[in-house]
Design an enzyme around this catalytic site. Structure first.
Site, PDB file in Angstrom:
ATOM      1  N   TYR A   1       0.824  -1.211   0.000  1.00  0.00           N
ATOM      2  CA  TYR A   1       0.000   0.000   0.000  1.00  0.00           C
ATOM      3  C   TYR A   1       0.860   1.265   0.000  1.00  0.00           C
ATOM      4  O   TYR A   1       1.677   1.472   0.903  1.00  0.00           O
ATOM      5  CB  TYR A   1      -0.939   0.023   1.201  1.00  0.00           C
ATOM      6  CG  TYR A   1      -2.030  -1.030   1.175  1.00  0.00           C
ATOM      7  CD1 TYR A   1      -2.313  -1.771   0.026  1.00  0.00           C
ATOM      8  CD2 TYR A   1      -2.795  -1.289   2.300  1.00  0.00           C
ATOM      9  CE1 TYR A   1      -3.312  -2.722   0.010  1.00  0.00           C
ATOM     10  CE2 TYR A   1      -3.814  -2.246   2.291  1.00  0.00           C
ATOM     11  CZ  TYR A   1      -4.056  -2.961   1.141  1.00  0.00           C
ATOM     12  OH  TYR A   1      -5.054  -3.911   1.136  1.00  0.00           O
TER      13      TYR A   1
ATOM     14  N   LEU B   1     -18.773  -1.704  -0.377  1.00  0.00           N
ATOM     15  CA  LEU B   1     -19.609  -0.780  -1.157  1.00  0.00           C
ATOM     16  C   LEU B   1     -19.359  -0.930  -2.654  1.00  0.00           C
ATOM     17  O   LEU B   1     -19.720  -0.056  -3.440  1.00  0.00           O
ATOM     18  CB  LEU B   1     -19.357   0.667  -0.724  1.00  0.00           C
ATOM     19  CG  LEU B   1     -19.765   1.019   0.703  1.00  0.00           C
ATOM     20  CD1 LEU B   1     -19.447   2.474   1.021  1.00  0.00           C
ATOM     21  CD2 LEU B   1     -21.247   0.749   0.923  1.00  0.00           C
TER      22      LEU B   1
ATOM     23  N   GLY C   1     -17.585   1.787  -4.449  1.00  0.00           N
ATOM     24  CA  GLY C   1     -18.373   3.027  -4.473  1.00  0.00           C
ATOM     25  C   GLY C   1     -19.706   2.906  -5.174  1.00  0.00           C
ATOM     26  O   GLY C   1     -20.546   3.804  -5.080  1.00  0.00           O
TER      27      GLY C   1
END
Length: 241
Positions: free
Chosen positions: A59, A215, A218
């Site tokens: 990351y 989600l 998005g």
């Protein structure tokens, strides 16, 4: 605000229902949160009672691990924090042994993550992805050695085929290695395929499931809305070109 805590699978780890993902801690990839914003998210999560932090060596080129370690240390939270990080990805393209799931890379990766996080142990160490090469026996033996050495506490798998998870758990049971405590997998209302094999596996073997992209990148956040004319405008545009 109070947070509810759960045991992670059959392990003794107690983690908050929501984990704080740190993939956006840093702007090295051309997007993401600067240090001040990342700290604000960290503080808000901790103040809400969160104790479960998810990161990875890849990351933002290692910045995510570094900042997370600094934030945890500055607030004196190491004994309270449950830190999960991952290995597999190669951050040194010129070195073929700086990636994958072989013993050489795992040993290299764990020491690098410990240094960036500023800690002497990792609570949950996950294989980031299946490299389609390394036998499960080599991975499980290496991770078990790291548990015995005190560098990691528990192990997990992320983004692997169900058959590989089954193979890995069978190897652990047969040879007395550290069992799989967690699976990190994509799951949302638009991506439910883990329900067929992974959920039964986790239920049978006592592995917790950590969800990523709940989600759907998005899509389920509400920020994408249909136009009044649906796709008609786009289709007309294509017809006119």
């Amino acid at each position: 605000m109070s947070m509810t805590y759960y045991t992670l699978g059959n392990s003794g780890l107690r983690v908050s229902r929501l984990a704080l993902g740190t993939m956006t801690f840093g702007t090295e990839w051309g997007w993401g949160a600067d240090r001040e914003t990342a700290r604000a998210m960290f503080d808000a999560y901790v103040e809400a009672g969160g104790n479960f932090f998810d990161t990875a060596d890849l990351y933002t080129g290692g910045t995510a691990e570094t900042w997370l370690g600094e934030f945890v240390a500055e607030r004196g939270l190491r004994d309270k924090a449950v830190i999960a990080t991952k290995f597999t990805m190669n951050m040194d393209p010129g070195n073929p042994n700086a990636g994958g799931n072989g013993r050489k890379n795992i040993m290299r990766a764990v020491d690098a993550s410990l240094k960036r996080l500023g800690t002497d142990y990792i609570d949950l160490y996950l294989m980031h992805v299946w490299d389609r090469l390394t036998p499960a026996e080599e991975v499980l033996r290496t991770l078990d050695d790291l548990v015995r050495a005190g560098k990691i506490r528990h192990i997990g798998l992320s983004d692997v085929p169900a058959w590989y998870a089954g193979r890995a758990q069978a190897v652990a049971e047969l040879r007395g290695y550290e069992p799989i405590s967690a699976l990190q997998l994509e799951y949302s209302l638009t991506e439910r395929t883990i329900e067929h094999e992974f959920v039964p596996f986790a239920t049978r073997h006592g592995a917790g499931i950590m969800v990523w992209s709940p989600l759907a990148s998005g899509l389920l956040s509400g920020k994408y809305r249909p136009t009044q004319t649906g796709n008609a405008g786009r289709l007309d545009g294509f017809r006119n070109t």
